[in-house]
Design a protein around this motif. Structure first.
Motif, PDB file in Angstrom:
ATOM      1  N   LEU A   5      -0.684  50.170   1.032  1.00 58.95           N
ATOM      2  CA  LEU A   5      -1.391  49.635   2.199  1.00 58.95           C
ATOM      3  C   LEU A   5      -0.783  48.281   2.565  1.00 58.95           C
ATOM      4  O   LEU A   5      -0.717  47.368   1.742  1.00 58.95           O
ATOM      5  CB  LEU A   5      -2.877  49.465   1.869  1.00 58.95           C
ATOM      6  N   THR A   6      -0.275  48.158   3.820  1.00 64.41           N
ATOM      7  CA  THR A   6       0.282  46.885   4.309  1.00 64.41           C
ATOM      8  C   THR A   6      -0.450  46.477   5.560  1.00 64.41           C
ATOM      9  O   THR A   6      -1.142  47.273   6.192  1.00 64.41           O
ATOM     10  CB  THR A   6       1.782  47.023   4.627  1.00 64.41           C
ATOM     11  N   GLY A   7      -0.288  45.241   5.959  1.00 61.14           N
ATOM     12  CA  GLY A   7      -0.935  44.738   7.175  1.00 61.14           C
ATOM     13  C   GLY A   7      -1.585  43.389   6.927  1.00 61.14           C
ATOM     14  O   GLY A   7      -1.479  42.818   5.837  1.00 61.14           O
ATOM     15  N   ILE A   8      -2.241  42.896   7.965  1.00 63.38           N
ATOM     16  CA  ILE A   8      -2.896  41.578   7.891  1.00 63.38           C
ATOM     17  C   ILE A   8      -4.391  41.780   8.032  1.00 63.38           C
ATOM     18  O   ILE A   8      -4.862  42.337   9.021  1.00 63.38           O
ATOM     19  CB  ILE A   8      -2.385  40.637   8.998  1.00 63.38           C
ATOM     20  N   ALA A   9      -5.144  41.349   7.047  1.00 63.58           N
ATOM     21  CA  ALA A   9      -6.606  41.468   7.067  1.00 63.58           C
ATOM     22  C   ALA A   9      -7.224  40.165   7.572  1.00 63.58           C
ATOM     23  O   ALA A   9      -6.717  39.081   7.274  1.00 63.58           O
ATOM     24  CB  ALA A   9      -7.130  41.774   5.676  1.00 63.58           C
ATOM     25  N   PRO A  10      -8.311  40.258   8.333  1.00 60.00           N
ATOM     26  CA  PRO A  10      -8.929  39.043   8.863  1.00 60.00           C
ATOM     27  C   PRO A  10      -9.623  38.198   7.802  1.00 60.00           C
ATOM     28  O   PRO A  10      -9.789  36.995   7.977  1.00 60.00           O
ATOM     29  CB  PRO A  10      -9.916  39.563   9.899  1.00 60.00           C
ATOM     30  N   SER A  14     -12.789  42.267   4.414  1.00 56.73           N
ATOM     31  CA  SER A  14     -12.157  43.346   5.168  1.00 56.73           C
ATOM     32  C   SER A  14     -11.023  43.979   4.368  1.00 56.73           C
ATOM     33  O   SER A  14     -10.831  45.199   4.378  1.00 56.73           O
ATOM     34  CB  SER A  14     -11.620  42.811   6.504  1.00 56.73           C
ATOM     35  N   ARG A  15     -10.254  43.170   3.661  1.00 60.29           N
ATOM     36  CA  ARG A  15      -9.157  43.718   2.848  1.00 60.29           C
ATOM     37  C   ARG A  15      -9.711  44.607   1.735  1.00 60.29           C
ATOM     38  O   ARG A  15      -9.184  45.705   1.482  1.00 60.29           O
ATOM     39  CB  ARG A  15      -8.327  42.572   2.256  1.00 60.29           C
ATOM     40  N   ALA A  16     -10.777  44.178   1.090  1.00 67.11           N
ATOM     41  CA  ALA A  16     -11.359  44.983   0.015  1.00 67.11           C
ATOM     42  C   ALA A  16     -11.891  46.307   0.546  1.00 67.11           C
ATOM     43  O   ALA A  16     -11.720  47.357  -0.090  1.00 67.11           O
ATOM     44  CB  ALA A  16     -12.471  44.183  -0.671  1.00 67.11           C
ATOM     45  N   ARG A  34      -0.474  45.761  -0.559  1.00 65.86           N
ATOM     46  CA  ARG A  34       0.538  44.795  -0.134  1.00 65.86           C
ATOM     47  C   ARG A  34       0.110  44.115   1.168  1.00 65.86           C
ATOM     48  O   ARG A  34       0.937  43.732   1.976  1.00 65.86           O
ATOM     49  CB  ARG A  34       1.887  45.502   0.061  1.00 65.86           C
ATOM     50  N   THR A  35      -1.191  44.014   1.351  1.00 67.25           N
ATOM     51  CA  THR A  35      -1.699  43.345   2.560  1.00 67.25           C
ATOM     52  C   THR A  35      -1.655  41.837   2.385  1.00 67.25           C
ATOM     53  O   THR A  35      -1.524  41.316   1.264  1.00 67.25           O
ATOM     54  CB  THR A  35      -3.147  43.763   2.852  1.00 67.25           C
ATOM     55  N   SER A  36      -1.786  41.155   3.507  1.00 64.36           N
ATOM     56  CA  SER A  36      -1.893  39.684   3.493  1.00 64.36           C
ATOM     57  C   SER A  36      -3.102  39.289   4.333  1.00 64.36           C
ATOM     58  O   SER A  36      -3.652  40.099   5.080  1.00 64.36           O
ATOM     59  CB  SER A  36      -0.621  39.042   4.056  1.00 64.36           C
TER      60      SER A  36
END
Length: 356
Positions: A5-10, A14-16, A34-36
């Motif tokens: 999983l990649t991308g930008i979480a607010p 939200s990432r969890a 692999r999100t940020s």
């Protein structure tokens, strides 16, 4: 069967949630993260600026839902206005950002141009009123923002330019004094109101003044209005009005002494750079008027009140005929309310005096 999983979480929550959703998909053996996270802004800023070209939104919002809600709020307040969205996503927004924005925009429909700056939970509101009435409504709207909505750190609402003649007036009647017209700023308005209360103690003062720019060049509005109030204090009823650079007066003097003070004031240079227009001032109704002629040596002094300039001219002509070479000191005044027959009585008095 492995998922990355990649991308930008607010934000962290939200990432969890995104990882939980991905890991729960049937057939996924491992969900790798692999999100940020969005960059965090401290302090968190949002700026909304209204110009002649439209509205520009800049600064930060926490997500696209907040962005859409803020844009919808603006288009509801200002339908049809052009919007330029320059907002970026960032973490750190106050939980009630949309509520703060709504309160901060309460005066925007009253502005020709303006800026709302939100810094964390602090509001700074600046703008130019569309017209004098909108200035009052904008101030009232900002004053109604509750303390729970955040801190209003700055409010600067400039008065609108007045179209037509820039004017002010004070009218005195049985119920008190009414102040109307324009003041260029809050300090001048407060000073004029204080001057009215000081010069008219015990008299009810009603303030209907509004803010507006456009004081004529060469006129100092505060002393001009205070000078008008000084004259009004000697009136039992009447109006003192400044229009542009001209002071106009009408009314009834409190008494003879007040009438003389008014005449003395009008014979001198008026304060604030205004000039005298019309002055229709008479003695108060019911006041007794007196007239006298006194001969002392080579001087004849005529004093007191007469009903008209024509009466004064006739008496001066009669005095010249009856007293020959005597010097005539004319201290007569024109006042309303003279009793019938005053001129005839004065002529008779001159005839008697000429024999002494």
């Amino acid at each position: 069967r492995d998922l990355t999983l990649t991308g930008i979480a607010p934000d962290e929550d939200s990432r969890a949630r995104a990882l939980d959703i991905a890991g729960a998909v049937d057939g996924v053996r491992v969900a790798s993260d692999r999100t940020s996270l969005l960059q965090e802004e401290k302090p968190y800023r949002l700026t909304i600026e209204k110009t002649a070209q439209g509205v520009t939104l800049s600064g930060f919002v926490p997500n696209d839902t907040a962005r859409a809600n803020i844009i919808a709020l603006l288009t509801g307040m200002l339908p049809g206005i052009a919007l330029s969205d320059q907002m970026k996503l960032a973490r750190g927004a106050p939980d009630d950002l949309l509520v703060l924005t709504g309160y901060g925009l309460v005066a925007f429909p009253r502005f020709s141009t303006g800026v709302l700056e939100i810094t964390d939970r602090s509001l700074a509101i600046r703008g130019q009123a569309l017209d004098p009435e909108d200035h009052e409504l904008a101030l009232a709207a900002v004053a109604s923002i509750p303390a729970s909505a955040g801190k209003v750190s700055a409010v600067e609402i400039a008065p609108a330019a007045v179209t037509g003649a820039y004017g002010w007036s004070a009218s005195r009647g049985p119920d008190g004094v009414v102040l109307q017209g324009y003041a260029p700023d809050a300090a001048t308005r407060a000073a004029i109101l204080a001057a009215a209360r000081a010069r008219l103690p015990g008299v009810a003062i009603e303030d209907r003044m509004r803010f507006g720019t456009g004081v004529p060049d060469g006129v100092d509005w505060k002393p001009a209005a205070e000078g008008a109030l000084s004259i009004l204090s000697d009136l039992a009823e009447g109006t003192a009005a400044v229009s542009g650079r001209v002071l106009n007066l009408e009314g009834q003097a409190v008494a003879g002494e007040a009438f003389r003070r008014i005449q003395q004031s009008l014979s001198e240079r008026l304060p604030g750079g205004v000039t005298l227009g019309t002055a229709d001032i008479g003695a108060a109704r019911g006041q007794a008027l007196e007239w006298s002629a006194r001969r002392e040596g080579d001087v004849l002094t005529l004093s007191g009140s007469l009903p008209s300039e024509e009466a004064r001219d006739r008496l001066l002509a009669a005095a010249g005929l009856k007293f020959g070479t005597l010097s005539i000191d004319d201290a007569q005044e024109i006042a309303a309310g003279a009793p019938e027959g005053l001129e005839a009585a004065a002529l008779a008095a001159l005839q008697a005096l000429s024999r002494l």
